[in-house]
Each structure stands twice: as C-alpha cells, then as structure tokens.
Design an enzyme around this catalytic site. Sequence first.
Site, PDB file in Angstrom:
ATOM      1  N   PHE A  62      49.339 119.374  88.379  1.00 19.53           N
ATOM      2  CA  PHE A  62      49.680 119.679  87.167  1.00 19.53           C
ATOM      3  C   PHE A  62      49.889 121.180  87.021  1.00 19.53           C
ATOM      4  O   PHE A  62      49.901 121.935  85.949  1.00 19.53           O
ATOM      5  CB  PHE A  62      48.542 119.242  86.219  1.00 19.53           C
ATOM      6  N   ARG A  63      49.497 122.077  88.302  1.00 19.30           N
ATOM      7  CA  ARG A  63      49.732 123.443  88.266  1.00 19.30           C
ATOM      8  C   ARG A  63      48.717 124.341  87.417  1.00 19.30           C
ATOM      9  O   ARG A  63      48.884 125.558  87.235  1.00 19.30           O
ATOM     10  CB  ARG A  63      51.138 123.790  87.829  1.00 19.30           C
ATOM     11  N   HIS A 178      47.958 114.015 103.543  1.00 17.09           N
ATOM     12  CA  HIS A 178      49.385 114.238 103.685  1.00 17.09           C
ATOM     13  C   HIS A 178      49.724 114.183 105.004  1.00 17.09           C
ATOM     14  O   HIS A 178      49.509 115.094 105.837  1.00 17.09           O
ATOM     15  CB  HIS A 178      49.742 115.825 103.029  1.00 17.09           C
ATOM     16  N   HIS A 242      52.134 109.482  99.792  1.00 24.54           N
ATOM     17  CA  HIS A 242      53.527 109.306  99.955  1.00 24.54           C
ATOM     18  C   HIS A 242      54.195 108.979 101.118  1.00 24.54           C
ATOM     19  O   HIS A 242      54.771 109.623 101.992  1.00 24.54           O
ATOM     20  CB  HIS A 242      54.133 110.787  99.434  1.00 24.54           C
ATOM     21  N   ASP A 314      53.093 111.885  92.985  1.00 23.01           N
ATOM     22  CA  ASP A 314      53.347 113.225  93.487  1.00 23.01           C
ATOM     23  C   ASP A 314      54.083 114.145  92.384  1.00 23.01           C
ATOM     24  O   ASP A 314      54.898 115.084  92.873  1.00 23.01           O
ATOM     25  CB  ASP A 314      53.960 113.074  94.914  1.00 23.01           C
TER      26      ASP A 314
HETATM   27  O1  DOR Z   1      57.199 118.302  97.728  1.00 22.01           O
HETATM   28  C1  DOR Z   1      56.066 118.520  97.793  1.00 22.01           C
HETATM   29  N1  DOR Z   1      55.437 119.509  96.428  1.00 22.01           N
HETATM   30  N2  DOR Z   1      55.068 118.017  98.553  1.00 22.01           N
HETATM   31  C2  DOR Z   1      53.726 118.577  98.468  1.00 22.01           C
HETATM   32  O2  DOR Z   1      53.008 117.996  99.429  1.00 22.01           O
HETATM   33  C3  DOR Z   1      53.205 119.287  97.453  1.00 22.01           C
HETATM   34  C4  DOR Z   1      54.025 119.446  96.114  1.00 22.01           C
HETATM   35  C5  DOR Z   1      54.123 120.458  95.503  1.00 22.01           C
HETATM   36  O3  DOR Z   1      52.682 120.911  95.080  1.00 22.01           O
HETATM   37  O4  DOR Z   1      54.809 121.218  94.960  1.00 22.01           O
HETATM   38 ZN    ZN Z   2      51.423 115.984  96.443  1.00 27.22          ZN
END
Ligand code: DOR
Ligand code: ZN
Length: 452
Positions: A62-63, A178, A242, A314
């Site tokens: 969610f950043r 991961h 994933h 994801d």
């Molecule tokens: O594609 C991805 N984006 N894989 C990840 O492991 C992290 C994620 C991201 O945080 O953007």
């Molecule tokens: Zn992820």
Amino acid sequence: MTKYLLKQGTLISATGRQVADLIIDNGKIAKIGSNLTALSAYEINCDGLLILPGMIDTHVHFRDPGLTHKADAATESLAALAGGVTTICDMPNTKPQTTTIPLVKEKQQLYATKCLCDFGIYLGAAKDNLEELKRADEDNTIPAVKIFMAESTGEMTLSEDEYLKPIFAQTRKLLLVHAENEARRLHRIEQFRQGKLKEAMGMAPNDPYLHGIVRDNKVASQGTKHAVELALAAKHRMHVLHVSAREEFPFLRQGLDAGLVTSETCPQYLWFTREDTKVHGLYRIMNPALKGEADRAALWEALQTGLISQVATDHAPHLPEEKDLGYGKGPSGLPGVQFVLPLLLAKAQEGELTLEQVVQLTSFNPAQNFQIENKGQLAEGFDADIAIINPNASAMIHADMVKSKCGWTPYEGVLLNGGLVEKTFVRGELKFNRHSDFKVSMLPGKTITVRL
Ligand code: DOR
Ligand code: ZN
C-alpha cells in the site's frame, strides 16, 4: 453499533452453500438461521444475492508510509473494500522499511488512522535484524516475516545462506518468501551484457520481453527449491509468495506434504503471460516475471487440486509516469486488490472454479495459513467481515472504476460477468455500498491478531 439482518442471502462457505438469514451485531456474526428476526436491526433483503466472507488479501504493497505519491493506505483500502476485500496484510518495503518492531508498531498506528479495512503489518528480514525477528515471535499482531530472496522493489534482498539459515533455524514465526534465485538472475543479466544469453540474442537492453527471459522459469523454480529445502531442514512454517512457474510445483508438493509449506499465486499469473509484455510493456512487468501459457494453465490446475491454496494480489501500484520510463528504468509491479474477487467470480461463472473454491482461496485458506483469529468464515462468533455479491450484475473493467491512486488497472477490458460487489462490511460496519440505500462508515480498520 448498527445491527443488521441480512435476509435470505445465499451464504457461500468453503464447503457448501445455504440460503439463510444472518444477523450482524456488535461487529460479529451473531446468528445464522432461517426466519430470524432482530429487534431494531436494519433489514437488508439479500434474496438472489451471494454472501461471502470478505477476502483476506495477505499480499499488498500500500506504499504507506513514504511512497504515498504512488498510493496510500486510505486510497488503496478503499479500492480493497470496493472489491470485497476486508483484510489486507502490507509488505515491509515501505519507507522506512519495517525491519524493527517499533517501526511495525508505528505503521500499525498509521494504518489505524487511515486504512479503512482491517490490516496486518509484516516485519521484513534484513541482514542485521535477527534478534528483532526473534522478538516478533511473541507478538500476535505481527502475522509473518517477509524475506526477499531476490532483488525487487525496495532493495531488501537477502539471498545468502549465511543470513537465511539462522532465520529459519532461530525464529518461529511464519516466513513469507519471495522465492527467486538471485545468483541465476544476476548470472543471466551478466550473460546478456556479454552477448551470450542465447534466448535474448539481438534484443535491446530496454526490451520489456527481456524481463521474462532473465527471470525465467528456472529462476523461480530454483528459488522455490532452495526455500523449501531451508524450511524442511529447519522444520519451519513457510509460505511461498507469488508462484509463477509450473516447475515450482514439485517443491511446493514436497513442502505441503511435510505440513510445512503453503503457497499463493496472483491474478496476474492467472490472466497474463509473458507474451503480453510485447503489447503492454512495463504495464505487465512484475517480479517474479510472467511466464508461458503452459504455466498459466498449470496454475489454474494447481488451484483446483489445492496444491496452491491461496490467491493473493501482490497489489503493487506504480504511477503511469513511472511505468512510462520504460524497461530498465521504470518499476515492477501491478495493482490488483480491487478486482481480484470479481475476476475469480467471473471464472467461477465460466465453470473454472466453484464458488466454494473461491471462498477457500480468498478467505478460508488465508485465515488458516496465517492463523488469523476470528476471520475467514461465515460462522457465529466470527468477525462480520462480509462481501455481498449481486451475481446478476456485470461490468467491463474500465480505468474510470479504479479507486487506487495509480489510476490504472491491467485488467481493463475484462468482463466481470460473475457478479459485482454490492456491499462490504468490516467487523459489522458497512464500509462500501455500490448504491446509496445505506450510508457507509469511514471508521478506520484495526490490526488483526494471529494465533502464536
Ligand atoms: O513486482 C513487484 N513489485 N514485485 C515485488 O516483489 C515488489 C513489488 C513492489 O513493491 O512494487
Ligand atoms: Zn509483493
């Protein structure tokens, strides 16, 4: 708190379905039965509607905090609720990264002010935080520890056994991995630079198709093989994130049979293949990379047989202007939290899954795999986390519908003909309503707890 009486809905559980009434009281599912009455309850006629446990999406980015130009807990949780997702668990590659318990607590407090659904905040593994990971074993608000075994957004790579082995040996909390093989990934990049990577002869370094060639099936399967070996050797519970390649399956099977390993796949690996990067470029680039059609088909089969027991998104929003930087410069990751449940319902409509399987994959199994308390089932005493679906409503996904701050979806143009989310309840509060017959609550969500 408002009491609700949901009349005559079709309740879908992991094992069956029944037409019944359901009373929501004090945040809980108070009663399920026929001809129920409830004094001073709001009655909602659910005749012809499906009632599902809200989805638990155990894999989102969610950043928030620190990357809120891309997304934030308020915008993304609204997207979640619009898609019938009632609980999310957020990954540690925020800014700051959540690699200490105090930082997890700070993030929990932040989400408790702005995340509209319930949430779990993961702790991230780093080179220097083994003691912190051990302490987290006693904390029932931390659902799991995340390990990035290969490079991805956020620079949290921990690929060496000298760090991995002590984590598996000395901690007890569920490990989320991961699983890609970093050595092979680096080797293939180096080979490409030297003009020796056979499959990529003559390709430009900024060709997005290169992503799937570098991060190939073997990068994924060798990563999963290694992770499963670590889990088996240490007898440690692990969840593989994933899953993208069919060659990962034998290792997942081995870990599942040992009672130690569960796994998830994501809608992007179920809907797309690496061929899509030829048309959509960075908008179909994520880590792990998309694989081939045989993998996509095999992933559906693995969901049906139960080898892979969860779908998680994801959800990794990035802005279009970031994606437009092109391959090599722009970031990896796709948004997904808003559409995953309706997408799966559309597949159920096609006969690919049963509705009961959708419930298994999206709520029952996540709650089991992560040992989440009071969630994941329509049963008396459980949290009233509920998605009401109108199976006769349909829509074509369009960018206009996107609630996520990034403003785009890779599923644009996909027909949602297995039903749309009408209403979403979190602990008995109505948090999303497609119509205006009831007012929604903007109360923030709460942290989940797990059984230790
Ligand atoms: O594609 C991805 N984006 N894989 C990840 O492991 C992290 C994620 C991201 O945080 O953007
Ligand atoms: Zn992820």
